[in-house]
Motif scaffolding. Structure first.
Motif: not given
Length: 293
Positions: A66, A70-71, A78, A80-81, A95, A207
């Protein structure tokens, strides 16, 4: 502050607070999670959602995947991390905090058109799938024998309709990997808790289990969830028709998708008795009855 935050190792808490500021409250999520720790952290730097897992947890790989995935996700879809912490045998992900409520999937819900639009955006943005080290949906389901095992080991648990169609289901299951293959990165776990609605915006979270697959696959997963939420199979498929990429899905491929997914849930219901698997098996079988007659 909840005890779960205080029970994290001190080194983990120090590393997190170095990124967030002092944590003043930890609010657990309202839906289940596979993480060893999950909470919205209220901090002097603002709210952040944190999930953490022990590195020896068999599902720790999902958190690592995940973080990588995320990037490449669209930021308007979605969260952002913000940071990743590894300390004292733990992996923690922070997150962007996303306001909103879990999507309402019931018949007539005003969220349904928003979700259809979100599926279009996801497929458009994530085709072709970014180069990630993620097993494809075809690889994930290759070589499975759910229906064969049900017929040989649990035939007494199957109703007459299912027994009469075992050969069809076994064949569909074996065809499924090739028929659901594709070049779109799909979420594969779209549920009400993983869809956060805030006004007209929908954000897709968790995700942890994405895979390259057919562009229509996430819509197919949603059909099952709509039936679970009270739609008839006919109503659920009628909603799916509002998603343009679904309209190109071959009927044979959709039936194969439903067959292998229902086989998985039905075998788990037989061998790992839980109300959750029984409910999903019943939903999947209702969809198959609609498709197979």
């Amino acid at each position: 502050m909840t005890d779960t935050w205080k029970q994290l190792p001190r080194a983990v808490r120090i590393s997190i607070e170095a990124r967030t500021g002092t944590v003043t409250a930890a609010l657990p999520p309202t839906a289940g999670t596979v993480s060893d720790f999950a909470a919205t952290l209220e901090t002097t730097g603002g709210p952040v959602f944190c999930k953490a897992v022990r590195e020896d947890n068999p599902k720790a790989w999902m958190h690592r995947l995940e973080a990588v995935v995320n990037s490449v996700l669209p930021p308007d879809i979605a969260p952002r991390l913000l940071w990743k912490v590894e300390a004292d045998g733990w992996l923690a992900l922070g997150f962007e905090h996303v306001p909103g409520r879990h999507a309402d999937l019931s018949p007539g819900s005003a969220d349904l058109p928003l979700i259809a639009r979100t599926l279009e955006t996801l497929a458009g943005t994530l085709t072709p799938a970014p180069p990630l080290r993620a097993f494809s949906l075809a690889d994930r389901w290759s070589g499975q024998d759910f229906w064969h095992n049900l017929g040989s080991r649990h035939r007494d648990r199957l109703d007459p309709w299912t027994v009469a169609r075992l050969d069809t289901l076994v064949l569909a299951e074996h065809e499924a990997p090739d028929l659901i293959d594709g070049k779109t990165l799909v979420h594969t776990d779209l549920t009400s808790p993983n869809l956060l609605v805030n006004g007209e915006a929908v954000r897709v979270v968790d995700w942890a289990f994405p895979a390259p697959g057919a562009a229509w696959a996430d819509t197919a997963y949603m059909i099952v969830r709509l039936i679970e939420a009270g739609h008839t199979p006919e109503q659920a498929e009628r909603w799916a028709d509002s998603v343009s990429l679904w309209q190109t899905a071959p009927a044979r491929s959709v039936t194969a998708f439903g067959s292998i997914l229902t086989g998985l849930w039905t075998l788990r219901a037989a061998e790992t008795p839980r109300r959750h698997w029984d409910a999903l098996s019943a939903v999947g079988l209702a969809w198959l009855r609609h498709r197979l007659g």
